[in-house]
Design an enzyme around this catalytic site. Structure first.
Site, PDB file in Angstrom:
ATOM      1  NE  ARG A 108      17.195   5.684 -13.767  1.00  0.00           N
ATOM      2  CZ  ARG A 108      16.442   5.015 -14.625  1.00  0.00           C
ATOM      3  NH1 ARG A 108      15.624   4.085 -14.208  1.00  0.00           N
ATOM      4  NH2 ARG A 108      16.519   5.261 -15.901  1.00  0.00           N
TER       5      ARG A 108
ATOM      6  CG  ASP B  81      27.561   5.442 -21.088  1.00  0.00           C
ATOM      7  OD1 ASP B  81      27.097   4.995 -20.047  1.00  0.00           O
ATOM      8  OD2 ASP B  81      27.268   6.596 -21.505  1.00  0.00           O
TER       9      ASP B  81
ATOM     10  NE  ARG C  18      32.322   6.343 -16.868  1.00  0.00           N
ATOM     11  CZ  ARG C  18      31.260   6.877 -16.287  1.00  0.00           C
ATOM     12  NH1 ARG C  18      30.043   6.445 -16.577  1.00  0.00           N
ATOM     13  NH2 ARG C  18      31.396   7.840 -15.400  1.00  0.00           N
TER      14      ARG C  18
ATOM     15  CG  HIS D  70      24.175   8.221 -19.774  1.00  0.00           C
ATOM     16  ND1 HIS D  70      25.430   7.683 -19.637  1.00  0.00           N
ATOM     17  CD2 HIS D  70      24.008   9.026 -18.681  1.00  0.00           C
ATOM     18  CE1 HIS D  70      25.996   8.144 -18.535  1.00  0.00           C
ATOM     19  NE2 HIS D  70      25.150   8.954 -17.934  1.00  0.00           N
TER      20      HIS D  70
END
Ligand SMILES: NC(=O)c1ccc[n+]([C@@H]2O[C@H](COP(=O)([O-])OP(=O)(O)OC[C@H]3O[C@@H](n4cnc5c(N)ncnc54)[C@H](O)[C@@H]3O)[C@@H](O)[C@H]2O)c1
Length: 318
Positions: free
Chosen positions: A93, A153, A156, A180
């Site tokens: 990442r 988010d 969701r 996030h």
């Protein structure tokens, strides 16, 4: 006299990939913008998307859509950055973040040079750190650099909660704050339906209000991107709609409370970091960040999230 002539509402989109192209389509259908300029280092991809989008115009809204370059960012009310490198197999990442920071080092100065007075809205991941880098690179006022943050988010989360409680997701008031990503935090202490905290709502409705089941809904929220990417390779509709919602709040000067990423200072020990909190968004960008009263567990979670984001930014040289 010239200043009194209204300019067409222009939105620039950098990156015509899944997210950028889906947002362009949503924006076209919304009728919010009269000009949409799309810029991508992959010229052919941008051309293909623009041709396809233009063929929808006669059936939808009158809007001018074209493949541009950075000069076309001039006068854009909002420039949305969705450009980014795709993750290579085996890449960490941090490596991916470093490559995207490098890309932003090229993109952001060109946006600012052509459009010093617009708002920049970042969606590329890691969105909080890239928004911070954008703010640093651009030298723009903090109000005019926004990350899409946890708007996705939060959407969701509200969707999953709405299924559980059996009400319209727009009647669920619950926020995801912080990064996030994996360290994000659900604010259970302030979550409500019509001002009723969840346990009170459940009691009145004769529903079980099992915190374990609710925690599971949060886990599904946090891990949704992995689940979707495993199935369709990328996410696009919800994030594009989230970006559209932010752009709408800006273009229509709505003063809407949205969970977006912006510069946070002096909040539960956090300073000089971009992360998401409920924020009033209007034509100036960030009008105000709302300082929620968190319980101890939420505050500790937010501090951890902020610390992690700050460490990542420092590792990437910001
Ligand atoms: N913030 C969110 O909630 C959220 C949600 C989904 C995806 N994302 C992120 O959005 C980004 C884009 O995702 P995607 O699925 O659209 O990826 P994608 O690979 O489909 O598109 C990326 C586009 O960026 C372009 N690009 C790369 N380097 C560029 C440069 N230097 N200048 C101009 N254009 C350049 C590519 O040509 C490509 O068209 C990723 O970072 C992804 O993680 C964010």
């Amino acid at each position: 006299m010239d200043e009194q002539i209204h300019r067409p509402v222009r939105v620039a989109i950098i990156g015509a990939g899944n997210v950028g192209a889906t947002f362009a389509y949503a924006l076209l259908m919304s009728g919010l913008a009269s000009e949409i300029v799309i810029i991508d280092s992959n010229q052919k991809k941008a051309e293909g998307e623009v041709m396809d989008l233009n063929h929808a115009v006669p059936l939808a809204q009158p809007v001018r859509v074209w493949v541009g370059d950075y000069k076309d960012c001039v006068g854009a009310a909002v420039t949305v950055i969705t450009a980014g490198a795709a993750q290579k197999p085996g890449e960490t990442r941090i490596d991916l973040a470093a490559r995207n920071v490098e890309i932003f080092g090229q993109i952001v100065p060109k946006i600012v040079e052509n459009n010093p007075n617009g708002i920049i809205l970042v969606a590329t991941n890691p969105v909080d750190v890239l928004s911070y880098a954008t703010w640093k690179i651009s030298g723009m006022p903090k109000e005019r650099v926004i990350g899409s943050g946890t708007i996705l988010d939060t959407a969701r989360f509200r969707f999953l909660l709405s299924q559980y409680f059996g009400v319209d997701p727009r009647s669920i008031h619950a926020y995801i704050i912080g990064e996030h990503g994996d360290s994000e935090v659900p604010v259970w202490s302030a979550a409500n339906i019509a001002g009723m905290r969840f346990p009170a709502y459940c009691e009145q409705m004769g529903l079980g209000c099992d915190q374990e089941a609710l925690n599971h809904l949060f886990e599904q929220t946090r891990d949704a991107a992995y689940q979707i990417i495993e199935r369709k390779g990328s996410t696009s509709y919800a994030v594009a709609t989230g970006i559209l919602r932010i752009v709408e709040a800006i273009l229509r000067d709505q003063g809407t409370v949205l969970s977006i990423s912006s510069l946070i200072d002096n909040y539960y020990g956090l300073n000089d970091v971009f992360l998401s909190l409920p924020t009033v968004v209007d034509r100036g960008g960030v009008e105000r960040v709302l300082r929620l009263q968190l319980d101890d567990q939420e505050a500790a979670g937010l501090r951890r999230s902020g610390q992690m984001l700050q460490d990542l930014a420092r590792k990437l040289g910001y």
